[in-house]
Design a protein around this motif. Structure first.
Motif, PDB file in Angstrom:
ATOM      1  N   PHE A  42       0.949  -1.050   0.243  1.00  0.00           N
ATOM      2  CA  PHE A  42      -0.166   0.385   0.143  1.00  0.00           C
ATOM      3  C   PHE A  42       0.802   1.217  -0.215  1.00  0.00           C
ATOM      4  N   GLY A  43      -0.332   2.028  -0.225  1.00  0.00           N
ATOM      5  CA  GLY A  43       1.060   2.961  -0.298  1.00  0.00           C
ATOM      6  C   GLY A  43       1.337   3.715   0.918  1.00  0.00           C
ATOM      7  N   SER A  44       2.952   4.616   0.487  1.00  0.00           N
ATOM      8  CA  SER A  44       3.238   5.111   1.609  1.00  0.00           C
ATOM      9  C   SER A  44       2.898   5.975   2.518  1.00  0.00           C
ATOM     10  N   ASP A  45       3.276   6.296   3.894  1.00  0.00           N
ATOM     11  CA  ASP A  45       2.470   6.988   4.641  1.00  0.00           C
ATOM     12  C   ASP A  45       2.149   8.172   4.111  1.00  0.00           C
ATOM     13  N   TYR A  46       2.731   8.767   3.364  1.00  0.00           N
ATOM     14  CA  TYR A  46       3.525  10.148   2.281  1.00  0.00           C
ATOM     15  C   TYR A  46       1.838  10.364   0.790  1.00  0.00           C
ATOM     16  N   ARG A  47       1.389   9.767   0.964  1.00  0.00           N
ATOM     17  CA  ARG A  47       1.126   9.395  -0.043  1.00  0.00           C
ATOM     18  C   ARG A  47      -0.485  10.399   0.002  1.00  0.00           C
ATOM     19  N   LYS A  48      -1.126  11.521  -0.935  1.00  0.00           N
ATOM     20  CA  LYS A  48      -1.570  12.271  -0.884  1.00  0.00           C
ATOM     21  C   LYS A  48      -2.988  11.847  -0.995  1.00  0.00           C
ATOM     22  N   SER A  49      -3.121  10.866  -1.615  1.00  0.00           N
ATOM     23  CA  SER A  49      -4.602  10.466  -1.591  1.00  0.00           C
ATOM     24  C   SER A  49      -4.900   8.784  -0.366  1.00  0.00           C
ATOM     25  N   ALA A  50      -6.020   8.598  -1.028  1.00  0.00           N
ATOM     26  CA  ALA A  50      -7.003   7.390   0.597  1.00  0.00           C
ATOM     27  C   ALA A  50      -5.622   6.321   0.236  1.00  0.00           C
ATOM     28  N   PRO A  51      -5.418   5.496   1.500  1.00  0.00           N
ATOM     29  CA  PRO A  51      -4.654   3.938   1.085  1.00  0.00           C
ATOM     30  C   PRO A  51      -5.334   3.348  -0.304  1.00  0.00           C
ATOM     31  N   LYS A  52      -4.304   3.217  -0.391  1.00  0.00           N
ATOM     32  CA  LYS A  52      -5.259   2.171  -1.542  1.00  0.00           C
ATOM     33  C   LYS A  52      -3.984   1.367  -2.347  1.00  0.00           C
ATOM     34  N   SER A  53      -4.081   0.555  -2.907  1.00  0.00           N
ATOM     35  CA  SER A  53      -3.129  -1.228  -3.480  1.00  0.00           C
ATOM     36  C   SER A  53      -2.564  -0.085  -4.623  1.00  0.00           C
ATOM     37  N   SER A  54      -0.888  -0.471  -4.158  1.00  0.00           N
ATOM     38  CA  SER A  54      -0.143  -0.087  -4.941  1.00  0.00           C
ATOM     39  C   SER A  54       0.024  -0.976  -6.124  1.00  0.00           C
ATOM     40  N   GLN A  55       0.585  -2.344  -5.305  1.00  0.00           N
ATOM     41  CA  GLN A  55       1.232  -3.068  -6.149  1.00  0.00           C
ATOM     42  C   GLN A  55       1.149  -4.076  -5.828  1.00  0.00           C
ATOM     43  N   SER A  56       0.637  -5.235  -6.543  1.00  0.00           N
ATOM     44  CA  SER A  56      -0.135  -6.994  -6.073  1.00  0.00           C
ATOM     45  C   SER A  56       1.108  -7.444  -6.851  1.00  0.00           C
ATOM     46  N   LEU A  57       2.013  -8.905  -6.135  1.00  0.00           N
ATOM     47  CA  LEU A  57       2.430  -9.826  -6.758  1.00  0.00           C
ATOM     48  C   LEU A  57       1.516 -11.328  -6.363  1.00  0.00           C
ATOM     49  N   GLN A  58       1.834 -12.370  -7.025  1.00  0.00           N
ATOM     50  CA  GLN A  58       1.632 -13.487  -7.010  1.00  0.00           C
ATOM     51  C   GLN A  58       2.248 -14.319  -6.947  1.00  0.00           C
ATOM     52  N   ILE A  59       2.704 -15.939  -6.346  1.00  0.00           N
ATOM     53  CA  ILE A  59       3.704 -16.420  -6.546  1.00  0.00           C
ATOM     54  C   ILE A  59       3.418 -17.893  -6.116  1.00  0.00           C
ATOM     55  N   ASP A  60       3.637 -18.546  -6.903  1.00  0.00           N
ATOM     56  CA  ASP A  60       2.964 -20.449  -7.276  1.00  0.00           C
ATOM     57  C   ASP A  60       4.017 -21.052  -5.765  1.00  0.00           C
ATOM     58  N   VAL A  61       3.950 -21.973  -5.687  1.00  0.00           N
ATOM     59  CA  VAL A  61       4.776 -22.667  -5.068  1.00  0.00           C
ATOM     60  C   VAL A  61       6.354 -23.141  -5.681  1.00  0.00           C
ATOM     61  N   GLU A  62       6.758 -23.031  -6.975  1.00  0.00           N
ATOM     62  CA  GLU A  62       8.037 -23.517  -7.702  1.00  0.00           C
ATOM     63  C   GLU A  62       8.506 -21.897  -7.073  1.00  0.00           C
ATOM     64  N   MET A  63       7.748 -20.708  -7.994  1.00  0.00           N
ATOM     65  CA  MET A  63       8.406 -19.071  -7.783  1.00  0.00           C
ATOM     66  C   MET A  63       9.170 -19.420  -5.594  1.00  0.00           C
ATOM     67  N   ALA A  64       8.035 -19.584  -5.018  1.00  0.00           N
ATOM     68  CA  ALA A  64       8.176 -19.573  -3.684  1.00  0.00           C
ATOM     69  C   ALA A  64       9.220 -19.959  -3.241  1.00  0.00           C
ATOM     70  N   GLY A  65       9.454 -21.439  -4.280  1.00  0.00           N
ATOM     71  CA  GLY A  65      11.190 -21.889  -3.940  1.00  0.00           C
ATOM     72  C   GLY A  65      11.973 -20.891  -3.873  1.00  0.00           C
ATOM     73  N   ARG A  66      12.141 -21.071  -5.463  1.00  0.00           N
ATOM     74  CA  ARG A  66      13.021 -19.920  -5.794  1.00  0.00           C
ATOM     75  C   ARG A  66      13.115 -18.587  -5.059  1.00  0.00           C
ATOM     76  N   LEU A  67      12.460 -18.184  -4.589  1.00  0.00           N
ATOM     77  CA  LEU A  67      12.216 -16.793  -3.806  1.00  0.00           C
ATOM     78  C   LEU A  67      12.971 -16.888  -2.723  1.00  0.00           C
ATOM     79  N   LEU A  68      12.833 -18.619  -1.936  1.00  0.00           N
ATOM     80  CA  LEU A  68      13.791 -18.673  -1.098  1.00  0.00           C
ATOM     81  C   LEU A  68      14.603 -18.729  -1.621  1.00  0.00           C
ATOM     82  N   GLU A  69      15.253 -19.821  -2.245  1.00  0.00           N
ATOM     83  CA  GLU A  69      17.225 -19.874  -2.557  1.00  0.00           C
ATOM     84  C   GLU A  69      17.401 -18.111  -3.381  1.00  0.00           C
ATOM     85  N   VAL A  70      16.708 -17.050  -3.656  1.00  0.00           N
ATOM     86  CA  VAL A  70      16.989 -15.977  -3.423  1.00  0.00           C
ATOM     87  C   VAL A  70      17.435 -15.570  -2.496  1.00  0.00           C
TER      88      VAL A  70
END
Length: 113
Positions: A42-70
């Motif tokens: 969600f936007g930083s505390d200094y965002r001028k508009s009301a809080p809203k989603s800034s970015q969302s990501l989805q990770i499956d089990v294969e990418m979760a394993g790779r993320l753990l490696e990283v």
């Protein structure tokens, strides 16, 4: 708003970010019955508009394993010393409840408070 398909080492010029944001996580199941981890920032505390989603990501089990490696490559002290290769978390990870003025508002809106 995207589903991650790969993790590769980047070569772009980067620097540390100046602002902090809150990240909420959820799980969902795709049309094939595969579990996905959904992360939304969600936007930083200094965002001028009301809080809203800034970015969302989805990770499956294969990418979760790779993320753990990283993560383990980046922060070797977090790597497990023995089996199982991926640690489990028995208690929920708490957010920055005392640090962020928008945390409680977002928690109530998302029903996580």
């Amino acid at each position: 708003m995207a589903r991650i398909r790969s993790f590769d080492k980047g070569t772009q010029s980067i620097r540390p970010h100046d602002s902090l944001v809150d990240c909420f996580h959820s799980t969902l199941t795709d049309a094939d019955g595969q579990t996905l981890l959904h992360l939304t920032t969600f936007g930083s505390d200094y965002r001028k508009s009301a809080p809203k989603s800034s970015q969302s990501l989805q990770i499956d089990v294969e990418m979760a394993g790779r993320l753990l490696e990283v993560i383990y490559e980046t922060f070797p002290t977090l790597a497990p010393k023995s089996s199982p290769p991926h640690p489990t978390v028995d208690t929920p990870v708490s957010g920055a409840e005392g640090d962020s003025p928008i945390y409680h508002l977002l928690s109530k809106q998302l029903g996580t408070d």
